[in-house]
Design an enzyme around this catalytic site. Structure first.
Site, short mmCIF file in Angstrom:
data_model
loop_
_atom_site.label_atom_id
_atom_site.label_comp_id
_atom_site.label_asym_id
_atom_site.label_seq_id
_atom_site.Cartn_x
_atom_site.Cartn_y
_atom_site.Cartn_z
N HIS A 106 12.90 21.01 5.48
CA HIS A 106 12.90 21.71 3.96
C HIS A 106 12.23 22.88 3.96
O HIS A 106 11.38 23.20 4.68
CB HIS A 106 12.10 20.92 3.00
CG HIS A 106 12.57 19.47 2.46
ND1 HIS A 106 12.10 18.37 2.30
CD2 HIS A 106 13.98 19.43 1.88
CE1 HIS A 106 12.92 17.45 1.42
NE2 HIS A 106 14.20 17.91 1.40
N ASN A 149 10.96 17.69 -4.69
CA ASN A 149 12.41 17.60 -4.58
C ASN A 149 13.08 16.79 -5.70
O ASN A 149 14.16 16.84 -5.47
CB ASN A 149 12.46 16.17 -3.41
CG ASN A 149 11.91 17.00 -1.87
OD1 ASN A 149 11.14 16.20 -1.45
ND2 ASN A 149 12.44 17.93 -1.73
N ASP A 162 10.59 24.78 2.07
CA ASP A 162 8.96 24.70 1.63
C ASP A 162 8.09 24.32 2.81
O ASP A 162 6.91 24.50 2.65
CB ASP A 162 8.79 23.75 0.41
CG ASP A 162 9.05 22.36 0.61
OD1 ASP A 162 9.18 22.25 1.72
OD2 ASP A 162 9.08 21.51 -0.36
N ARG A 215 16.66 8.03 -0.44
CA ARG A 215 16.22 8.72 -1.41
C ARG A 215 16.92 8.94 -2.73
O ARG A 215 16.58 9.34 -3.54
CB ARG A 215 15.70 10.37 -0.80
CG ARG A 215 14.49 10.10 0.15
CD ARG A 215 13.79 11.29 0.08
NE ARG A 215 12.85 11.70 -1.08
CZ ARG A 215 12.16 12.81 -1.38
NH1 ARG A 215 12.08 13.93 -0.34
NH2 ARG A 215 11.49 13.03 -2.54
N ASN A 221 12.91 12.07 8.77
CA ASN A 221 12.77 13.31 9.39
C ASN A 221 11.77 13.07 10.70
O ASN A 221 11.22 11.96 10.72
CB ASN A 221 11.77 14.13 8.31
CG ASN A 221 10.52 13.86 7.79
OD1 ASN A 221 9.65 13.19 8.78
ND2 ASN A 221 10.62 13.60 6.60
N CYS A 261 4.97 19.96 -1.59
CA CYS A 261 5.99 18.91 -1.94
C CYS A 261 5.48 17.86 -2.75
O CYS A 261 6.34 17.49 -3.43
CB CYS A 261 5.87 17.97 -0.36
SG CYS A 261 6.42 18.84 1.16
N1 ARG Z 1 9.71 11.93 3.61
C1 ARG Z 1 10.19 12.88 2.62
C2 ARG Z 1 11.55 13.19 3.07
O1 ARG Z 1 11.62 13.38 4.27
C3 ARG Z 1 9.43 14.06 2.65
C4 ARG Z 1 9.63 15.19 1.49
C5 ARG Z 1 8.77 16.23 1.42
N2 ARG Z 1 9.20 17.01 0.55
C6 ARG Z 1 9.39 18.45 0.63
N3 ARG Z 1 9.61 19.29 -0.44
N4 ARG Z 1 9.39 19.01 1.75
O2 ARG Z 1 12.37 13.61 2.39
#
Ligand code: ARG
Length: 296
Positions: free
Chosen positions: A179, A77, A181, A96, A23, A275
């Site tokens: 995301h 997540n 959230d 991930r 991201n 998160c």
């Molecule tokens: N580095 C993680 C990703 O890019 C951050 C996730 C953050 N989580 C969230 N629920 N917004 O997946």
């Protein structure tokens, strides 16, 4: 004995780092330059968030951390959880996907302890990154579901079917708010805190159609860019890593107490307070569809 105000799943940042970029917030080179300092800072910041949540009466369960899975700390997540049912996440990026197994074991352990009844998987190869893109709105008895950068639009029907509640798809339009959230947060009394720039015109129209003008709390872009909307709301308390004066005044005017707990090292990964947590005790309610008289 006191009853917890809320129950969350968290994961200690023992292996947290920014090792890859999936991201626009993530920059592995700049992390590597100060990694020692940042690793220590992340542990302090996470501990302060944990303390803040415990301080407002929340119970906190932990899923064990694991090496080579730096983003496992972002338990939002892990799954979508409602009515003691968990639907495990399936991740978009290979970076991930290794988290799916430890999160599944974590949920089996919660099931073994009687905190969760069922653990299910999404059909086929549908991608849905847990509560990060499937945010529960207890006022509307529905999920708001983000899609585009990370999660599939087609995950909406199985979620509706599995949980038997409405789910409102919202297309995400800005890579910084990858995301849902990061851009939308339902508050306890029915207000929705959201970042208008994060949504397509159709998504924004959907929010406007479902949320009365007086309940719309637009997050200024300056706050949004510090992930202020990535907040945890428990009763009258809003826990977030950042809150500018204007947003603070709007929340206070609505009767919310804002607890700011800075998370700058997690911001480097694109994550904030929401998160780093996953609510385990949300319950849907039958007969409370908005506009209908609820059956007592
Ligand atoms: N580095 C993680 C990703 O890019 C951050 C996730 C953050 N989580 C969230 N629920 N917004 O997946």
């Amino acid at each position: 004995m006191t009853t917890a105000t809320a129950r969350f799943l968290m994961c200690r940042p023992d292996h947290f780092a920014v090792d890859y970029a999936i991201n626009p917030w993530m920059n592995p080179e700049s992390w590597a330059r100060d990694s020692k300092i940042l690793v220590n800072a992340s542990r302090r910041e996470w501990a302060a968030l944990h303390r803040t949540l415990a301080g407002i009466g929340a119970a906190i369960e932990l899923v064990p951390s694991a090496p080579h899975l730096p983003d496992l700390v972002f338990t939002a997540n892990a799954a979508v959880v409602l009515d003691r049912k968990a639907v495990l996440a399936r991740f978009r990026y290979p970076e991930r996907r290794g988290e799916e197994e430890p999160f599944e074991s974590g949920f089996r352990a919660l099931q073994g302890r009687g905190l969760i009844d069922t653990v299910a998987k999404l059909p086929g190869d549908l991608v849905l990154e847990g509560a990060g893109d499937c945010v529960w709105d207890r006022t509307r008895n529905a999920f708001w579901m983000g899609y585009g950068p990370r999660s599939d639009r087609d995950a909406v029907s199985p979620i509706k079917e599995i949980f038997g509640v409405d789910a409102i798809p919202l297309e995400l339009a800005d890579a910084r708010f990858y995301h849902l959230d990061t851009a939308l947060c339902p508050l306890s009394r029915g207000e929705i805190m959201f970042v208008p720039a994060a949504f397509t015109p159709a998504g924004l129209a959907e929010i406007h159609a479902r949320v009365a003008p007086g309940d719309r709390i637009e997050v200024p872009l300056e706050d949004a860019c510090h992930l202020a909307a990535n907040a945890v709301c428990v009763g009258d308390t809003v826990v977030t890593s950042y809150c500018g004066g204007r947003l603070h005044r709007r929340l206070a005017a609505r009767g919310y107490q804002v607890k700011v707990t800075p998370l700058p090292s997690f911001l480097r990964s694109g994550g904030g307070a929401f998160c780093l947590t996953l609510r385990l005790d949300w319950q849907s309610h039958v007969g409370a569809v908005e506009g209908n008289a609820a059956v007592a």
